[in-house]
Design an enzyme around this catalytic site. Structure first.
Site, PDB file in Angstrom:
ATOM      1  N   HIS A  20       0.792  -1.231   0.000  1.00  0.00           N
ATOM      2  CA  HIS A  20       0.000   0.000   0.000  1.00  0.00           C
ATOM      3  C   HIS A  20       0.828   1.288   0.000  1.00  0.00           C
ATOM      4  O   HIS A  20       0.546   2.187  -0.791  1.00  0.00           O
ATOM      5  CB  HIS A  20      -0.985   0.009   1.177  1.00  0.00           C
ATOM      6  CG  HIS A  20      -2.175  -0.890   0.954  1.00  0.00           C
ATOM      7  ND1 HIS A  20      -3.454  -0.418   0.780  1.00  0.00           N
ATOM      8  CD2 HIS A  20      -2.253  -2.231   0.855  1.00  0.00           C
ATOM      9  CE1 HIS A  20      -4.281  -1.437   0.587  1.00  0.00           C
ATOM     10  NE2 HIS A  20      -3.578  -2.554   0.636  1.00  0.00           N
TER      11      HIS A  20
ATOM     12  N   ASP B   7      -5.343   6.451   1.482  1.00  0.00           N
ATOM     13  CA  ASP B   7      -5.635   5.094   1.028  1.00  0.00           C
ATOM     14  C   ASP B   7      -7.132   4.840   1.292  1.00  0.00           C
ATOM     15  O   ASP B   7      -7.655   5.240   2.337  1.00  0.00           O
ATOM     16  CB  ASP B   7      -4.795   4.121   1.857  1.00  0.00           C
ATOM     17  CG  ASP B   7      -4.799   2.719   1.281  1.00  0.00           C
ATOM     18  OD1 ASP B   7      -3.739   2.270   0.853  1.00  0.00           O
ATOM     19  OD2 ASP B   7      -5.867   2.059   1.281  1.00  0.00           O
TER      20      ASP B   7
END
Ligand SMILES: *[C@@H]1O[C@H](CO)[C@@H](O)[C@H](O)[C@H]1NC(C)=O
Ligand SMILES: *[C@@H]1O[C@H](CO)[C@@H](O)[C@H](O)[C@H]1NC(C)=O
Length: 452
Positions: free
Chosen positions: A23, A119
């Site tokens: 990520h 995110d």
């Protein structure tokens, strides 16, 4: 004369990172692409120190002085045990940790942030952005379909129900054919522990993206899957922006040298003859499957390049020596460059989205062995939508299954057809990021939204 401080500046952007697996690097790549389009913006990258130090060390961030890491949560316990436990521990306190860090930076610099990028997993960012009266730009690191299933979670749970329904087809969802099965879905959606923090997190994410995001950006391109893109745009009320494939415009961070000479080694091989093998930065295979795949390579005599992060003791005795003339085993490889090399004929992969995208832009068909998260769903699209790869027989490596899959991909007619189709997608990907391409236009639109 002192300047007025404390004014909100659209030029200052706070970036909230989900600091696990791939990520952070994917989000950083996204931020860099915005930065390249708007060099006067300043980004503060809020993350755990361990992920900051691997991303920003060495020459990795050269040319991006306007992206500064900021470490949150000193003393976060170092990774031991189950990664899900780490995630839960983090998530439990993430909202207030990030909020406090944002306040600290605003106080230190005297500038307010004008935009929050996060995110997509960090759904609570919506509330932080709301409180700050600034836009929330959220980034999903997967592809279109894998986001759609999170948005459709309620209907999936209603129609599929309890375990035992793994074979149920998903054609009650728009844009899903009867070739998609409930077993292709990430566990958090139906069959896992739906009360776990992670399952609740992604469920909430689906809601918040629809209700509160200013923009939902993804690292994919429209023509990769037009129908699903259209459906997702409807669901997200046109907040969807597709900016990928980002690695065609921004190198994957951090840059590292090819010190093992992989590219030179590939230069010595015939076009489309080598199997490149990698199961992602955090994935490893069970020992028995490592052994089975190794035996297949050895017995079939397939040239191979294996980016291997597991335990070499899992290889059959003498494997490394016996195959030294046909194979190369390295601890790390620049995957984008390798998949873009003409000698690579097939990619043996766990079907993470970045890997698929990199295989597509390299024009390389795949043999898939999905492990978890969205990988099964990605695999299914590779097989039945794009028809650019095959799942390993039975879902796990056996010697005979692997030999069959490698032969098909490298030499038989099916391999040629897959290569042709992946070549078409490669072309579309290049067009998308080209000067008038849709992804390039979407990125420009995003920069305007952040500035306004
Ligand atoms: C982040 O990591 C880099 C590289 O290790 C280091 O130089 C920098 O001081 C770190 N930033 C913070 C805010 O700790
Ligand atoms: C792939 O290789 C071609 C030349 O064969 C080159 O022009 C292109 O920039 C490379 N792409 C990437 C992403 O490395």
């Amino acid at each position: 004369m002192s300047q007025k401080v404390e004014s909100t500046s659209p030029q200052n952007v706070a970036v909230l990172v989900f600091p696990f697996t791939s990520h952070p690097s994917s989000l950083l790549q996204f931020v860099r692409s915005i930065s390249a389009a708007a060099p006067d913006m300043k980004f503060t990258f809020f993350s755990l120190s361990r992920s900051n130090s691997s991303l920003f060390s060495g020459s990795g961030n050269r040319g991006f002085d306007n992206i500064k890491p900021y470490n949150v949560w000193d003393g976060f316990p170092e990774g031991s045990g189950n990664p899900l436990e780490q995630i839960e521990l983090f998530f439990d306190r993430a909202a207030c940790t990030f909020e406090k860090a944002i306040e600290e930076v605003e106080a230190e610099t005297g500038h307010k942030f004008g935009c929050l990028i996060s995110d997509a997993f960090l759904w609570f960012s919506s509330d932080i952005a709301k409180k700050m009266h600034i836009p929330w730009v959220t980034y999903w690191i997967g592809e279109q379909r894998s986001l759609l299933v999170h948005i459709e979670t309620d209907i999936i749970r209603e129609k599929v129900g309890a375990p035992g329904q793994e074979d149920k087809t998903l054609d009650f969802l728009p844009v899903f054919s009867d070739e998609f099965r409930a077993s292709d879905l990430p566990k958090e959606i139906v069959f896992g522990n739906l009360e776990s923090l992670f399952a609740r997190m992604v469920h909430k994410m689906g809601e918040k993206l629809q209700q509160q995001a200013t923009v939902v950006a993804i690292n994919s391109f429209e023509t990769m899957d037009l129908k699903v893109t259209e459906e997702l745009k409807k669901r997200l009320l046109n907040k969807l922006i597709l900016v990928g494939p980002l690695h065609l415009t921004q190198p994957v961070v951090p840059d590292r040298d090819d010190k093992d000479g992989c590219l030179q080694w590939l230069d010595k091989h015939k076009p489309a003859s080598v199997a490149y093998i990698s199961f992602g930065s955090s994935g490893t295979l069970p020992p028995i499957e490592v052994a089975a795949l190794a035996e297949a390579l050895d017995e079939g005599g397939f040239p191979f390049l294996w980016s291997f992060r597991g335990n070499k003791e899992d290889f059959p005795k003498g494997f490394v020596d016996r195959t030294s003339s046909i194979g190369k085993i390295v601890p790390w490889a620049n995957q984008v460059q390798i998949l873009n090399h003409s000698s690579v004929g097939v990619f043996v992969t766990h079907c993470g989205w970045n890997s698929i995208l990199e295989s597509v832009t390299g024009g390389v068909p795949m043999i898939g062995r999905p492990v978890f998260a969205d990988q099964n769903l990605n695999m299914r699209s590779v097989e039945v939508v794009w028809k650019i790869g095959a799942r390993i027989e039975g879902g796990v490596f056996t010697k005979t299954g692997a030999i069959k899959a490698l032969e098909q991909a490298l030499s038989l007619e099916q391999g040629k057809e897959m290569r042709h189709r992946v070549g078409v997608l490669k072309q579309l990907a290049q067009e998308a990021v080209g000067s008038d391409g849709r992804s390039a236009e979407d990125l420009k639109a995003l920069v305007e939204i952040i500035k306004s």
